[in-house]
Design a protein around this motif. Structure first.
Motif, PDB file in Angstrom:
ATOM      1  N   THR A  37       0.831  -1.210   0.000  1.00 53.37           N
ATOM      2  CA  THR A  37       0.000   0.000   0.000  1.00 53.37           C
ATOM      3  C   THR A  37       0.864   1.257   0.000  1.00 53.37           C
ATOM      4  O   THR A  37       0.615   2.203  -0.753  1.00 53.37           O
ATOM      5  CB  THR A  37      -0.927   0.004   1.222  1.00 53.37           C
ATOM      6  OG1 THR A  37      -1.789  -1.143   1.174  1.00 53.37           O
ATOM      7  CG2 THR A  37      -1.779   1.269   1.245  1.00 53.37           C
ATOM      8  N   LEU A  38       1.902   1.260   0.837  1.00 53.99           N
ATOM      9  CA  LEU A  38       2.806   2.407   0.882  1.00 53.99           C
ATOM     10  C   LEU A  38       3.516   2.601  -0.458  1.00 53.99           C
ATOM     11  O   LEU A  38       3.675   3.735  -0.931  1.00 53.99           O
ATOM     12  CB  LEU A  38       3.840   2.218   1.999  1.00 53.99           C
ATOM     13  CG  LEU A  38       3.315   2.356   3.436  1.00 53.99           C
ATOM     14  CD1 LEU A  38       4.387   1.896   4.426  1.00 53.99           C
ATOM     15  CD2 LEU A  38       2.919   3.799   3.721  1.00 53.99           C
ATOM     16  N   ALA A  39       3.938   1.501  -1.062  1.00 51.71           N
ATOM     17  CA  ALA A  39       4.614   1.591  -2.359  1.00 51.71           C
ATOM     18  C   ALA A  39       3.687   2.172  -3.421  1.00 51.71           C
ATOM     19  O   ALA A  39       4.105   2.999  -4.241  1.00 51.71           O
ATOM     20  CB  ALA A  39       5.112   0.211  -2.789  1.00 51.71           C
ATOM     21  N   GLN A  40       2.413   1.769  -3.408  1.00 52.24           N
ATOM     22  CA  GLN A  40       1.468   2.307  -4.381  1.00 52.24           C
ATOM     23  C   GLN A  40       1.223   3.790  -4.137  1.00 52.24           C
ATOM     24  O   GLN A  40       1.073   4.570  -5.087  1.00 52.24           O
ATOM     25  CB  GLN A  40       0.163   1.514  -4.325  1.00 52.24           C
ATOM     26  CG  GLN A  40       0.307   0.097  -4.856  1.00 52.24           C
ATOM     27  CD  GLN A  40      -1.008  -0.654  -4.891  1.00 52.24           C
ATOM     28  OE1 GLN A  40      -2.040  -0.109  -5.274  1.00 52.24           O
ATOM     29  NE2 GLN A  40      -0.976  -1.905  -4.485  1.00 52.24           N
ATOM     30  N   GLN A  41       1.195   4.207  -2.871  1.00 55.24           N
ATOM     31  CA  GLN A  41       1.036   5.633  -2.571  1.00 55.24           C
ATOM     32  C   GLN A  41       2.223   6.432  -3.092  1.00 55.24           C
ATOM     33  O   GLN A  41       2.063   7.519  -3.665  1.00 55.24           O
ATOM     34  CB  GLN A  41       0.874   5.821  -1.063  1.00 55.24           C
ATOM     35  CG  GLN A  41      -0.433   5.282  -0.512  1.00 55.24           C
ATOM     36  CD  GLN A  41      -0.484   5.308   1.008  1.00 55.24           C
ATOM     37  OE1 GLN A  41       0.532   5.514   1.681  1.00 55.24           O
ATOM     38  NE2 GLN A  41      -1.662   5.092   1.567  1.00 55.24           N
ATOM     39  N   LEU A  42       3.431   5.881  -2.907  1.00 56.85           N
ATOM     40  CA  LEU A  42       4.629   6.555  -3.407  1.00 56.85           C
ATOM     41  C   LEU A  42       4.646   6.588  -4.933  1.00 56.85           C
ATOM     42  O   LEU A  42       5.039   7.592  -5.538  1.00 56.85           O
ATOM     43  CB  LEU A  42       5.874   5.852  -2.881  1.00 56.85           C
ATOM     44  CG  LEU A  42       6.167   6.049  -1.388  1.00 56.85           C
ATOM     45  CD1 LEU A  42       7.278   5.107  -0.930  1.00 56.85           C
ATOM     46  CD2 LEU A  42       6.558   7.489  -1.103  1.00 56.85           C
ATOM     47  N   LEU A  43       4.223   5.489  -5.578  1.00 57.43           N
ATOM     48  CA  LEU A  43       4.145   5.462  -7.033  1.00 57.43           C
ATOM     49  C   LEU A  43       3.182   6.523  -7.545  1.00 57.43           C
ATOM     50  O   LEU A  43       3.459   7.213  -8.531  1.00 57.43           O
ATOM     51  CB  LEU A  43       3.701   4.078  -7.519  1.00 57.43           C
ATOM     52  CG  LEU A  43       4.750   2.978  -7.511  1.00 57.43           C
ATOM     53  CD1 LEU A  43       4.107   1.622  -7.785  1.00 57.43           C
ATOM     54  CD2 LEU A  43       5.830   3.247  -8.553  1.00 57.43           C
ATOM     55  N   ALA A  44       2.043   6.645  -6.868  1.00 57.65           N
ATOM     56  CA  ALA A  44       1.059   7.667  -7.270  1.00 57.65           C
ATOM     57  C   ALA A  44       1.660   9.061  -7.155  1.00 57.65           C
ATOM     58  O   ALA A  44       1.456   9.918  -8.015  1.00 57.65           O
ATOM     59  CB  ALA A  44      -0.195   7.545  -6.414  1.00 57.65           C
ATOM     60  N   SER A  45       2.421   9.294  -6.080  1.00 58.07           N
ATOM     61  CA  SER A  45       3.044  10.597  -5.881  1.00 58.07           C
ATOM     62  C   SER A  45       4.106  10.868  -6.946  1.00 58.07           C
ATOM     63  O   SER A  45       4.151  11.952  -7.528  1.00 58.07           O
ATOM     64  CB  SER A  45       3.677  10.660  -4.490  1.00 58.07           C
ATOM     65  OG  SER A  45       4.343  11.885  -4.287  1.00 58.07           O
ATOM     66  N   LEU A  46       4.951   9.861  -7.226  1.00 56.62           N
ATOM     67  CA  LEU A  46       6.008  10.041  -8.219  1.00 56.62           C
ATOM     68  C   LEU A  46       5.440  10.243  -9.615  1.00 56.62           C
ATOM     69  O   LEU A  46       6.002  10.983 -10.422  1.00 56.62           O
ATOM     70  CB  LEU A  46       6.941   8.824  -8.206  1.00 56.62           C
ATOM     71  CG  LEU A  46       7.887   8.713  -7.008  1.00 56.62           C
ATOM     72  CD1 LEU A  46       8.532   7.337  -6.965  1.00 56.62           C
ATOM     73  CD2 LEU A  46       8.952   9.792  -7.067  1.00 56.62           C
ATOM     74  N   ALA A  47       4.335   9.552  -9.904  1.00 57.55           N
ATOM     75  CA  ALA A  47       3.726   9.653 -11.231  1.00 57.55           C
ATOM     76  C   ALA A  47       2.761  10.824 -11.337  1.00 57.55           C
ATOM     77  O   ALA A  47       2.231  11.090 -12.416  1.00 57.55           O
ATOM     78  CB  ALA A  47       2.992   8.355 -11.561  1.00 57.55           C
TER      79      ALA A  47
END
Length: 209
Positions: A37-47
């Motif tokens: 979940t944290l990784a997906q949140q970071l991916l959303a932020s980076l993208a």
């Protein structure tokens, strides 16, 4: 080359999903879910995209879940009179080699032939695999997903005229020194240059990362 943070977060997400697939300890499963979940949140932020768009990329009905592996993208290269066949993508108005996701049930070569027909309207025969690229290591537009890109030289079957397909709005042949604006998430100029190098010297080995 992709941003090091994007590379790291994609890898963390893949490790978390693999852990969820193979772990049977309820506490470990909970931790892996938190990491995913944290990784997906970071991916959303980076993208710079909403979280829902990122979560949608990893739904079980989109991906096989569990052990996360790279997606496969195939591209077909056709030359005519020293010019390369390109298609104009409806989605971004930019130009690319015909291609897309590899579908289940078809070989990589068969997928490439299908994509060229669907996007450029001509029947071809894939003749040489000249490059296998890891998208994250090239100068492509960044992507939260991970891809292997397979590039095939193709021979055109006789008596055919190119025409745009459902996902393309135009199609044409272009000189290598006068390429139109490219859809760099799909193809970069060096992919086309390497294809021409292979045509001129077909005995050279397949390019790979």
């Amino acid at each position: 080359m992709e941003n090091i943070w994007l590379q790291a977060v994609k890898r963390i997400h893949a490790i978390a999903e693999t852990g969820r697939e193979f772990s049977h300890n309820e506490y470990d499963l909970e931790r892996y879910q938190d990491i995913s979940t944290l990784a997906q949140q970071l991916l959303a932020s980076l993208a710079n995209k909403p979280l829902a768009a990122i979560e949608n990329l990893f739904r079980p009905d989109v991906d096989d879940g569990g052990y996360i592996t790279p997606k496969i993208d195939v591209r077909g290269v056709v030359f005519k009179d020293n010019r390369v066949l390109l298609v104009k993508e409806k989605i971004d108005g930019l130009w690319s080699l015909p291609g897309g996701y590899a579908d289940l049930g078809l070989s990589a070569a068969e997928n490439t032939e299908k994509e060229v027909f669907e996007e450029a309207g001509i029947l071809v025969k894939a003749s040489h695999l000249y490059a296998v690229r890891h998208k994250a290591k090239g100068e492509y537009a960044p992507d939260v997903r991970d891809f292997y890109k397979l590039f095939f030289l193709c021979d055109v079957l006789p008596a055919q005229e190119i025409k745009a397909g459902m996902e393309t709005e135009d199609v044409g042949y272009f000189s290598l020194d006068k390429l139109p604006p490219l859809s760099t998430g799909r193809v970069i100029a060096s992919d086309i240059e390497h294809a021409w190098t292979f045509v001129c010297n077909p005995s050279q080995p397949t390019l790979f990362d």
